[in-house]
Write a protein that holds these residues in place. Structure first.
Motif, PDB file in Angstrom:
ATOM      1  N   GLY A   1      48.414  54.867  29.426  1.00  0.00           N
ATOM      2  CA  GLY A   1      48.770  53.702  30.260  1.00  0.00           C
ATOM      3  C   GLY A   1      47.838  52.851  31.924  1.00  0.00           C
ATOM      4  O   GLY A   1      47.218  53.913  32.433  1.00  0.00           O
ATOM      5  N   VAL A   2      47.850  52.110  31.559  1.00  0.00           N
ATOM      6  CA  VAL A   2      47.271  50.935  33.005  1.00  0.00           C
ATOM      7  C   VAL A   2      48.339  50.529  34.050  1.00  0.00           C
ATOM      8  O   VAL A   2      49.101  49.373  32.942  1.00  0.00           O
ATOM      9  CB  VAL A   2      46.790  49.778  32.387  1.00  0.00           C
ATOM     10  N   LEU A   3      48.861  50.814  34.923  1.00  0.00           N
ATOM     11  CA  LEU A   3      49.817  49.688  35.946  1.00  0.00           C
ATOM     12  C   LEU A   3      48.572  48.991  37.321  1.00  0.00           C
ATOM     13  O   LEU A   3      47.887  49.886  37.203  1.00  0.00           O
ATOM     14  CB  LEU A   3      50.582  50.484  36.245  1.00  0.00           C
ATOM     15  N   VAL A   4      49.000  48.001  36.852  1.00  0.00           N
ATOM     16  CA  VAL A   4      48.814  46.943  38.052  1.00  0.00           C
ATOM     17  C   VAL A   4      49.636  46.872  39.368  1.00  0.00           C
ATOM     18  O   VAL A   4      50.319  45.717  38.844  1.00  0.00           O
ATOM     19  CB  VAL A   4      47.788  45.602  37.083  1.00  0.00           C
ATOM     20  N   SER A   5      49.432  46.734  40.109  1.00  0.00           N
ATOM     21  CA  SER A   5      50.312  46.573  41.633  1.00  0.00           C
ATOM     22  C   SER A   5      49.254  45.645  42.298  1.00  0.00           C
ATOM     23  O   SER A   5      49.328  46.425  43.074  1.00  0.00           O
ATOM     24  CB  SER A   5      50.058  48.034  42.437  1.00  0.00           C
ATOM     25  N   GLY A   6      50.671  44.740  42.296  1.00  0.00           N
ATOM     26  CA  GLY A   6      50.522  43.358  43.219  1.00  0.00           C
ATOM     27  C   GLY A   6      51.127  43.667  44.011  1.00  0.00           C
ATOM     28  O   GLY A   6      50.188  43.320  45.341  1.00  0.00           O
ATOM     29  N   THR A   7      51.707  45.113  44.531  1.00  0.00           N
ATOM     30  CA  THR A   7      52.290  44.839  45.871  1.00  0.00           C
ATOM     31  C   THR A   7      50.959  45.647  46.643  1.00  0.00           C
ATOM     32  O   THR A   7      50.504  44.912  48.083  1.00  0.00           O
ATOM     33  CB  THR A   7      53.390  46.231  45.584  1.00  0.00           C
ATOM     34  N   LEU A   8      50.818  45.977  45.987  1.00  0.00           N
ATOM     35  CA  LEU A   8      49.035  46.860  47.121  1.00  0.00           C
ATOM     36  C   LEU A   8      48.133  45.423  46.953  1.00  0.00           C
ATOM     37  O   LEU A   8      46.831  46.302  47.633  1.00  0.00           O
ATOM     38  CB  LEU A   8      49.361  48.133  46.177  1.00  0.00           C
ATOM     39  N   ALA A   9      47.600  45.394  45.514  1.00  0.00           N
ATOM     40  CA  ALA A   9      46.805  44.323  45.411  1.00  0.00           C
ATOM     41  C   ALA A   9      46.415  43.172  46.384  1.00  0.00           C
ATOM     42  O   ALA A   9      45.739  42.510  47.014  1.00  0.00           O
ATOM     43  CB  ALA A   9      46.292  43.999  43.740  1.00  0.00           C
ATOM     44  N   ASN A  10      48.046  42.755  46.768  1.00  0.00           N
ATOM     45  CA  ASN A  10      48.021  41.569  47.504  1.00  0.00           C
ATOM     46  C   ASN A  10      47.943  42.176  49.049  1.00  0.00           C
ATOM     47  O   ASN A  10      47.813  40.938  49.685  1.00  0.00           O
ATOM     48  CB  ASN A  10      49.307  41.013  47.438  1.00  0.00           C
ATOM     49  N   ARG A  11      48.427  43.442  49.242  1.00  0.00           N
ATOM     50  CA  ARG A  11      48.050  44.293  50.829  1.00  0.00           C
ATOM     51  C   ARG A  11      46.504  44.599  51.091  1.00  0.00           C
ATOM     52  O   ARG A  11      46.159  45.359  51.496  1.00  0.00           O
ATOM     53  CB  ARG A  11      48.717  44.744  51.094  1.00  0.00           C
ATOM     54  N   ASP A  12      45.072  44.542  49.464  1.00  0.00           N
ATOM     55  CA  ASP A  12      44.463  44.924  49.972  1.00  0.00           C
ATOM     56  C   ASP A  12      43.392  44.419  51.537  1.00  0.00           C
ATOM     57  O   ASP A  12      42.952  43.559  51.394  1.00  0.00           O
ATOM     58  CB  ASP A  12      43.383  44.559  48.707  1.00  0.00           C
ATOM     59  N   ALA A  13      42.719  45.490  52.303  1.00  0.00           N
ATOM     60  CA  ALA A  13      42.357  45.059  53.253  1.00  0.00           C
ATOM     61  C   ALA A  13      40.562  44.486  53.074  1.00  0.00           C
ATOM     62  O   ALA A  13      39.990  44.478  54.250  1.00  0.00           O
ATOM     63  CB  ALA A  13      42.330  46.449  54.043  1.00  0.00           C
ATOM     64  N   ALA A  14      40.609  45.066  51.957  1.00  0.00           N
ATOM     65  CA  ALA A  14      38.890  45.004  51.447  1.00  0.00           C
ATOM     66  C   ALA A  14      39.090  43.256  51.609  1.00  0.00           C
ATOM     67  O   ALA A  14      37.847  42.493  51.507  1.00  0.00           O
ATOM     68  CB  ALA A  14      38.760  45.580  50.838  1.00  0.00           C
ATOM     69  N   VAL A  15      40.066  42.624  51.201  1.00  0.00           N
ATOM     70  CA  VAL A  15      40.370  41.394  51.038  1.00  0.00           C
ATOM     71  C   VAL A  15      40.930  40.707  51.430  1.00  0.00           C
ATOM     72  O   VAL A  15      40.971  39.083  51.475  1.00  0.00           O
ATOM     73  CB  VAL A  15      40.514  41.240  49.241  1.00  0.00           C
ATOM     74  N   HIS A  16      41.904  41.052  52.358  1.00  0.00           N
ATOM     75  CA  HIS A  16      42.906  40.157  53.091  1.00  0.00           C
ATOM     76  C   HIS A  16      42.626  40.631  54.826  1.00  0.00           C
ATOM     77  O   HIS A  16      42.810  42.472  54.683  1.00  0.00           O
ATOM     78  CB  HIS A  16      44.369  40.003  53.208  1.00  0.00           C
ATOM     79  N   ARG A  17      42.601  39.282  55.566  1.00  0.00           N
ATOM     80  CA  ARG A  17      42.655  40.356  57.140  1.00  0.00           C
ATOM     81  C   ARG A  17      43.978  40.463  57.231  1.00  0.00           C
ATOM     82  O   ARG A  17      44.917  39.661  57.374  1.00  0.00           O
ATOM     83  CB  ARG A  17      41.878  39.373  57.652  1.00  0.00           C
ATOM     84  N   ARG A  18      44.280  41.136  58.101  1.00  0.00           N
ATOM     85  CA  ARG A  18      45.527  41.451  58.581  1.00  0.00           C
ATOM     86  C   ARG A  18      46.293  41.589  57.486  1.00  0.00           C
ATOM     87  O   ARG A  18      47.405  41.240  57.565  1.00  0.00           O
ATOM     88  CB  ARG A  18      45.955  41.001  59.622  1.00  0.00           C
ATOM     89  N   ALA A  19      45.737  42.927  56.731  1.00  0.00           N
ATOM     90  CA  ALA A  19      46.727  42.483  55.771  1.00  0.00           C
ATOM     91  C   ALA A  19      48.050  42.734  56.257  1.00  0.00           C
ATOM     92  O   ALA A  19      49.183  42.389  54.196  1.00  0.00           O
ATOM     93  CB  ALA A  19      45.991  43.567  54.593  1.00  0.00           C
ATOM     94  N   ASP A  20      48.447  43.547  55.775  1.00  0.00           N
ATOM     95  CA  ASP A  20      49.888  44.121  56.136  1.00  0.00           C
ATOM     96  C   ASP A  20      50.817  42.999  57.246  1.00  0.00           C
ATOM     97  O   ASP A  20      51.641  43.426  57.644  1.00  0.00           O
ATOM     98  CB  ASP A  20      50.143  45.682  56.613  1.00  0.00           C
TER      99      ASP A  20
END
Length: 395
Positions: free
Chosen positions: A304-323
């Motif tokens: 099984g595979v889950l993709v977490s939008g919550t965590l992907a959308n707050r990925d610090a490698a992609v978003h500055r000040r992600a939180d």
């Protein structure tokens, strides 16, 4: 921390992920988690890795597969595991999307803007007439997406109380409640489709009858399944996103001030709210139909595979000040509507409804504020889906 941490976990704030998700994100971008039934599944938490796996040919949406990860008891029902579009792989999925895409395209949705603006203005009129304190859930968040999708599909809005209640139980009820509500919705839409086949209306269901059922492209039962998915998805997630968006903006007054300063910032603000809030925690629940190599891990066939939008959308490698919530940020790209072939069909409509609702509500009631502390607001959900039950405001 355990080798495979538990998922989902309980939220304590409507717009912040559970505290334990930070550790899961730090352990990512790909790791194993433990589901409610003790089974393990892979979870993808990185933004780039999520986009990569969501386009992988060995990722399957077949919910009847024995290895498919069930994240809550309510998703065990037969109806939940055989939904049109959501539980389909190519080539059948692609055919259905081709039939539906023109009716939810950006061009088609833009034509709906004047009507949606009139609908929203009417709801805000009633909020003003009601006077403070007013509960925005029954006065705006729930009826707006219900009325819009009813008109688009050609479903009688007189029945909205029934399907609002039923769709809520499907998404957030117990296993028994969810299965019963899904069957009731199925039976209701089954009767509706039978009527449409006899006498097609001007709505989307009537159009599909004329264009696809009469020609033999799709059958009665297929149209019922399509309508069921559209009705639940268009109502439940947009309703919750609207309520959660209002809460988030009212809890971040310095950000809300940016919208009062320049309402033209609203489209970008909607994207940032979609990135930040996570109404639905997962953007994909899948099973591997063949081995998948990703981020140094081997996901084997049948896992099984889950993709977490919550965590992907707050990925610090992609978003500055992600939180941080920043309505002016330029890197507000997100995976809230998914990615790849299963990207949300109704995303253009959802964006428009949120934009129009925020513009009218905050424009007409600039002094609006919460009438109860956020911690006291009744919000249902334990990580996978959130639903605001009451949203009292005053002005």
């Amino acid at each position: 921390m355990t080798e495979a941490p538990p998922y989902p976990q309980k939220r304590t704030c409507p717009y912040e992920p559970p505290a334990g998700y930070r550790e899961i994100g730090e352990r990512g971008p790909v790791l194993k988690v433990t589901l409610f039934d003790g089974r393990e599944a892979w979870m993808v938490t990185g933004y780039r890795e999520s986009r990569e796996i969501l386009t992988h040919p060995n990722l399957s949406s077949q919910r009847t597969h024995p290895g498919f990860p069930i994240v809550a008891p309510r998703f065990r029902s037969q109806i939940a595991r055989t939904l049109a579009l959501i539980a389909m792989d190519p080539p059948v999925h692609d055919v259905y999307r081709r039939y539906l895409n023109p009716h939810f395209s950006l061009k088609a949705v833009r034509r709906m803007r004047p009507e949606i603006e009139r609908i929203v203005a009417g709801f805000v009129d009633r909020i003003v007439e009601h006077g403070p304190p007013a509960d925005l859930v029954p006065l705006l968040a729930v009826p707006l997406p219900s009325l819009v999708i009813c008109r688009h599909l050609g479903v009688p809005y007189d029945d909205h109380d029934f399907f609002q209640d039923a769709s809520g139980k499907v998404m957030l009820g117990t296993e028994e409640e969810s299965a019963t509500a899904a069957q009731e919705l199925f039976d209701y839409i089954d009767r509706l489709v039978a009527e449409q086949i006899k006498n097609p209306s001007d709505g989307l269901l009537g159009t599909l009858v004329r264009e696809r059922v009469v020609t033999g492209d799709i059958g009665h039962d297929e149209l019922v399944s399509i309508a069921l998915v559209l009705l639940i998805a268009a109502h439940e997630t947009t309703s919750s996103s609207l309520a959660l968006g209002v809460i988030t903006l009212l809890e971040h007054p310095e950000q809300l001030a940016l919208l009062h300063e320049d309402p033209d910032r609203l489209p970008g603000a909607v994207e940032e709210l979609l990135r930040y809030i996570a109404t639905t925690d997962l953007v994909a629940t899948r099973v591997a139909k063949g081995d998948i190599e990703i981020a140094g891990h081997l996901i084997r066939e049948g896992e099984g595979v889950l993709v977490s939008g919550t965590l992907a959308n707050r990925d610090a490698a992609v978003h500055r000040r992600a939180d941080e919530l920043d309505l002016l940020r330029e890197d507000s790209h997100h995976l809230t509507f998914g990615f790849g072939i299963h990207q949300c069909l109704g995303q253009n409509l959802a964006r428009l409804e949120l934009e129009v609702a925020f513009k009218e509500l905050f424009g007409r009631l600039p002094g609006i504020r919460l009438a109860a502390p956020v911690a006291e607001l009744p919000i249902l959900g334990a990580g996978t889906v959130q639903r605001v039950l009451e949203l009292p405001v005053e002005w």
